[in-house]
Design a protein around this motif. Structure first.
Motif, short mmCIF file in Angstrom:
data_model
loop_
_atom_site.label_atom_id
_atom_site.label_comp_id
_atom_site.label_asym_id
_atom_site.label_seq_id
_atom_site.Cartn_x
_atom_site.Cartn_y
_atom_site.Cartn_z
N ARG A 189 4.00 -12.97 -6.98
CA ARG A 189 3.67 -11.73 -7.67
C ARG A 189 3.74 -10.57 -6.68
NH1 ARG A 189 -1.19 -11.07 -9.95
NH2 ARG A 189 -2.17 -11.87 -8.07
N VAL A 190 4.29 -9.45 -7.12
CA VAL A 190 4.43 -8.28 -6.25
C VAL A 190 3.79 -7.09 -6.96
CG1 VAL A 190 6.00 -6.87 -4.87
CG2 VAL A 190 6.61 -9.24 -5.44
N ASN A 191 2.81 -6.51 -6.32
CA ASN A 191 2.09 -5.38 -6.90
C ASN A 191 1.83 -4.32 -5.83
OD1 ASN A 191 1.40 -6.33 -9.77
ND2 ASN A 191 0.64 -8.05 -8.55
N GLY A 192 1.37 -3.16 -6.28
CA GLY A 192 1.13 -2.07 -5.35
C GLY A 192 -0.18 -1.37 -5.59
N VAL A 193 -0.61 -0.64 -4.58
CA VAL A 193 -1.81 0.19 -4.66
C VAL A 193 -1.41 1.59 -4.24
CG1 VAL A 193 -4.17 0.57 -3.83
CG2 VAL A 193 -3.30 -1.78 -4.11
N ASN A 194 -1.81 2.59 -5.02
CA ASN A 194 -1.50 3.98 -4.72
C ASN A 194 -2.77 4.74 -4.34
OD1 ASN A 194 1.16 3.53 -5.34
ND2 ASN A 194 1.12 4.56 -7.34
N ILE B 87 0.88 -1.17 0.00
CA ILE B 87 0.00 0.00 0.00
C ILE B 87 0.91 1.22 0.00
CG2 ILE B 87 -1.91 1.20 1.12
CD1 ILE B 87 -2.54 -1.65 0.06
N ALA B 88 1.18 1.72 -1.20
CA ALA B 88 2.06 2.88 -1.35
C ALA B 88 1.22 4.16 -1.27
CB ALA B 88 2.84 2.77 -2.66
N SER B 89 1.30 5.01 -2.27
CA SER B 89 0.55 6.27 -2.21
C SER B 89 0.65 6.99 -3.54
CB SER B 89 1.10 7.16 -1.09
OG SER B 89 0.53 8.46 -1.16
N LYS B 90 -0.33 7.80 -3.81
CA LYS B 90 -0.23 8.75 -4.91
C LYS B 90 1.04 9.57 -4.79
CE LYS B 90 -1.31 12.63 -4.11
NZ LYS B 90 -1.89 13.90 -3.61
N ASN B 91 1.45 9.84 -3.53
CA ASN B 91 2.62 10.68 -3.30
C ASN B 91 3.91 10.00 -3.73
OD1 ASN B 91 0.54 11.98 -1.89
ND2 ASN B 91 2.00 12.98 -0.53
N ALA B 92 3.85 8.72 -4.08
CA ALA B 92 5.04 8.05 -4.59
C ALA B 92 5.44 8.60 -5.95
CB ALA B 92 4.79 6.54 -4.69
N ASP C 299 -8.16 -13.17 -10.99
CA ASP C 299 -8.35 -12.72 -12.37
C ASP C 299 -7.10 -12.08 -12.95
OD1 ASP C 299 -10.90 -13.65 -12.36
OD2 ASP C 299 -11.85 -11.72 -11.97
N LEU C 300 -6.23 -11.54 -12.10
CA LEU C 300 -4.98 -10.92 -12.58
C LEU C 300 -3.80 -11.84 -12.29
CD1 LEU C 300 -5.55 -7.19 -11.52
CD2 LEU C 300 -5.98 -8.27 -13.73
N SER C 301 -3.98 -13.11 -12.57
CA SER C 301 -2.97 -14.11 -12.22
C SER C 301 -1.66 -13.93 -12.96
CB SER C 301 -3.52 -15.52 -12.48
OG SER C 301 -3.82 -15.67 -13.86
N HIS C 302 -1.66 -13.18 -14.07
CA HIS C 302 -0.44 -13.00 -14.85
C HIS C 302 0.09 -11.57 -14.76
CE1 HIS C 302 -1.82 -16.81 -16.31
NE2 HIS C 302 -0.81 -16.93 -17.15
N THR C 303 -0.27 -10.90 -13.67
CA THR C 303 0.13 -9.50 -13.49
C THR C 303 1.07 -9.38 -12.31
OG1 THR C 303 -1.94 -8.68 -14.43
CG2 THR C 303 -0.69 -7.17 -13.01
N THR C 304 2.24 -8.76 -12.54
CA THR C 304 3.16 -8.47 -11.45
C THR C 304 3.90 -7.18 -11.78
OG1 THR C 304 4.85 -9.45 -10.00
CG2 THR C 304 5.13 -9.81 -12.37
N GLY C 305 4.33 -6.48 -10.74
CA GLY C 305 5.02 -5.21 -10.94
C GLY C 305 4.09 -4.04 -11.24
N LEU C 306 2.80 -4.21 -10.97
CA LEU C 306 1.81 -3.18 -11.31
C LEU C 306 1.48 -2.32 -10.09
CD1 LEU C 306 -0.45 -2.07 -13.27
CD2 LEU C 306 -1.96 -3.78 -12.23
N HIS C 307 1.24 -1.03 -10.35
CA HIS C 307 0.67 -0.14 -9.33
C HIS C 307 -0.72 0.29 -9.79
CE1 HIS C 307 3.80 0.69 -6.35
NE2 HIS C 307 4.66 0.48 -7.34
N ILE C 308 -1.71 0.10 -8.92
CA ILE C 308 -3.08 0.52 -9.22
C ILE C 308 -3.40 1.80 -8.46
CG2 ILE C 308 -5.52 -0.05 -8.99
CD1 ILE C 308 -4.90 -2.93 -9.31
N PRO C 309 -3.71 2.90 -9.17
CA PRO C 309 -4.13 4.11 -8.46
C PRO C 309 -5.54 3.93 -7.89
CG PRO C 309 -3.41 4.59 -10.72
CD PRO C 309 -3.63 3.11 -10.62
#
Length: 681
Positions: free
Chosen positions: A595-600, A556-561, A660-670
């Motif tokens: 898989r490693v992903n983020g949320v902003n 859980i990152a941030s828009k401020n990233a 559903d996003l089983s093939h997604t990694t390295g993504l940030h979702i705003p």
């Protein structure tokens, strides 16, 4: 207005709850009880004789009226005239549906015939350890006679079903002095003219069997202690268990993902310390309720308790390969053309001398109950070996029940699994705000959740909200402490078998201009968020790699990233650090299926622990608005003009991890309702 249950039903439920609440009387969800009585048929206004019997599934200790099947006794007993014989007795289960009285209630179980055909107003069928010990003794019939005289009859092993009901009814008729019977290889059945008498007779059989075993049993039925197999000291064995749990869970999940449960119950530890445990474990369990959940036999590590960890792991892998081959051979020996397909060749029970028992299932309750059933089996073996020799039902009979068409039909009726079923999630900062919302969403989607927070009281409260022990556990964690993080993951391994999904959410924010930002402000925020998420991810990756089941790490990152705002250099810099950790770890851990992903997120004011702790007042001052209006202010600067809530961040975490996003990694979702300056590019 809810009508009161029939008096016989009320008595039946009270008796069932009393019997089922004591594990000496029956195992969880084991056995069934019934009552017969007269009621008015609303279709004719005439009296009709009914049987109320515990239906398929459910537990006696918590049985309610909804868990009973109600059948017309005349129609049920008329089935005797159309019974096609033991080779086709399974057809009789479908016939029970034509005997039902009214709508609702539970589906009739396979034991319905036993209750309906026995000529007694009240019948109890139970699985007490003491009764099964006699039932599985090599000379069980003789021991039953010695224990009870002619007041309790012996019924040779027969698979549960219509014919067993006929057998018991005939034996009761031929032995009018009998209060019940011991069912070979299985359990006990008792009866009475009243609910009180049936309960009294059930308890008499159980307690008399206990007393007989205590008085006549030899002191060490499992043989002498083995050198090196004594239980490790508690702290040491639990540390060893936490180290082994993810590896064993990975092995047990080769065919289907499983959740785990660990037990170091004293009877199991003593069993594994004794010379006879390899022989007895190989014989497997006997009572159908037991082996349906534990499989026919466990996997047993054949090394002493103090064997080096790497040696134990290597040997477990070898034994697992052999177990799978043996189970496949067992299936091949007994399967027929119409047998259901093999359901998986992995063990449900893994025994480690000196350490304890790991049990596995499709959810935590199933895994826990499997362990409880094997503990029952150990007690059964102890009782049988103390007065005779343990002799469970033949392997072919076990297969007939394990791969019974009726059992298969029951499994197919079960509801579809939720998207995160069998997954274990650890969420940091889960005691409030965004972390709490994430914990709730993951649990609602089927995950077991480790609620990690610096505030122990808040963590416990959230774990309680999620349903407690079979759904969630609380751990107190300062994410700047390597030892506390390691201990949190150990707790997850002991509670659920490992970890599959980690959310780095713990955070803090101090809003100050550059010239007012102290080194301590900088260090504190970087220690908690940048360093803390690195430490958590490192431990998560180690365990996930050991499990071999892949996994998810979400930051859980941030828009401020990515957006340069005023007066928050320390917070924004550490969020940028976290955002790049996502990319770095996605690149490194992909080979392990992790898989490693983020949320902003942005502007999460309502329900946010950070905003409530002073950040809200600081940011409101920066923008010149009232703190109470800060959420609305943030919403108006977005493209969608919508306020962002903790639940919206939780939705994004689920979207990333729900399949559903089983093939997604390295993504940030705003999750910011649209802040153009923070668009990723």
């Amino acid at each position: 207005m809810t009508s009161l249950p029939h008096p016989e039903v009320a008595a039946l439920l009270a008796r069932s709850n009393r019997l089922g609440s004591d594990p000496r009387n029956t195992n969880y969800a084991g056995g069934n009880t019934s009552a017969k009585g007269s009621a008015t048929d609303p279709a004719t206004g005439e009296p009709v004789d009914l049987l109320w019997v515990k239906g398929s599934g459910g537990d006696l200790g918590t049985l309610t009226e909804a868990g009973l099947a109600a059948l017309r006794l005349d129609r049920l007993r008329a089935l005797v005239d159309v019974y096609p014989g033991v080779e086709r007795e399974d057809e009789m289960v479908a016939a029970f549906d034509y005997c039902l009285h009214g709508r609702g209630g539970a589906a009739p179980s396979i034991d319905t015939a036993m209750h309906g055909l026995v000529d007694a107003a009240h019948v109890d069928h139970l699985h007490p350890d003491s009764g099964i010990a006699l039932a599985t003794a090599a000379d069980g019939e003789k021991l039953t006679r010695e224990c009870f005289g002619d007041t309790v009859a012996w019924v040779p092993w027969r698979r549960p079903g219509f014919q067993l009901g006929l057998d018991i009814a005939a034996i009761k008729s031929a032995n009018p002095q009998a209060i019940g019977c011991v069912l070979g290889g299985h359990g006990i059945t008792a009866w009475g003219d009243s609910s009180e008498e049936a309960e009294r007779n059930s308890l008499h059989i159980i307690r008399t069997a206990e007393a007989y075993l205590a008085a006549h049993g030899r002191a060490e039925p499992f043989g002498p202690l083995l050198d090196g197999y004594a239980p490790l000291p508690r702290a040491e064995r639990r540390e060893r268990a936490a180290a082994l749990a993810p590896i064993v869970r990975g092995l047990a999940s080769t065919d289907h993902p499983q959740l785990g449960h660990y037990s170091d119950a004293a009877p199991v530890l003593d069993f594994l310390a004794r010379a006879e445990h390899p022989r007895l474990a190989a014989l497997g369990t006997s009572c159908p309720d037991h082996f349906l959940r534990t499989k026919v036999r466990p996997l047993v590590l054949d090394l002493p308790a103090d064997a080096p960890l790497d040696q134990a792991v290597a040997r477990l892998r070898e034994l697992h390969t052999a177990y799978r081959a043996d189970y496949q051979a067992y299936y091949d020996r007994h399967a027929t053309a119409d047998s259901p397909a093999i359901r998986g060749a992995d063990p449900a029970i893994v025994l480690v001398p000196g350490v304890g028992m790991f049990s596995f299932g499709k959810d935590k309750q199933t895994a826990r109950v499997a362990g409880e059933f094997y503990l029952n089996a150990v007690q059964v073996m102890r009782g049988a070996e103390s007065v005779s020799e343990y002799a469970p039902i033949p392997e072919a009979e076990k297969f007939r029940i394990e791969y019974w068409a009726l059992e298969e039909a029951k499994l197919r009726r079960m509801p579809a699994a939720k998207p995160l079923a069998t997954r274990v999630a650890l969420v940091t900062g889960a005691g409030s705000g965004i972390g709490r919302a994430i914990a709730h969403r993951l649990a609602a989607e089927g995950a077991c959740v480790v609620v990690a927070d610096l505030n122990a009281e808040s963590a416990e409260a959230v774990a309680g909200e999620l349903g407690g022990g079979d759904r969630a556990v609380a751990v107190t964690v300062d994410v700047t402490s390597e030892e506390q993080i390691a201990e949190a993951f150990r707790a997850a391994a002991l509670a659920f078998g490992g970890v599959d999904l980690v959310v780095n959410n713990a955070g803090i924010s101090i809003s100050k201009p550059l010239l007012e930002t102290t080194a301590r402000d900088w260090d504190l925020q970087h220690d908690i968020m940048a360093r803390g998420s690195f430490l958590v991810s490192r431990e998560a990756a180690r365990i996930m790699a050991e499990q071999g089941l892949g996994g998810d790490i979400v930051y859980i990152a941030s828009k401020n990233a990515v957006f340069a705002g005023p007066n928050n250099i320390a917070y924004s810099a550490t969020k940028a650090d976290q955002a790049h950790q996502v990319r770095l770890l996605a690149a490194e851990l992909g080979e392990h299926g992790i898989r490693v992903n983020g949320v902003n997120p942005d502007g999460v004011v309502r329900g946010s622990g950070i905003f409530a702790a002073g950040w809200g007042a600081q940011r409101a001052a920066v923008y010149g608005v009232e703190e109470s209006e800060l959420g609305a202010f943030y919403a108006q600067r977005t493209l969608l003009k919508r306020e962002v809530l903790p639940e919206h961040v939780a939705n994004a975490v689920f979207a990333l991890t729900g399949g559903d996003l089983s093939h997604t990694t390295g993504l940030h979702i705003p999750v910011d309702a649209g802040v153009a300056a923070a668009f990723l590019r």
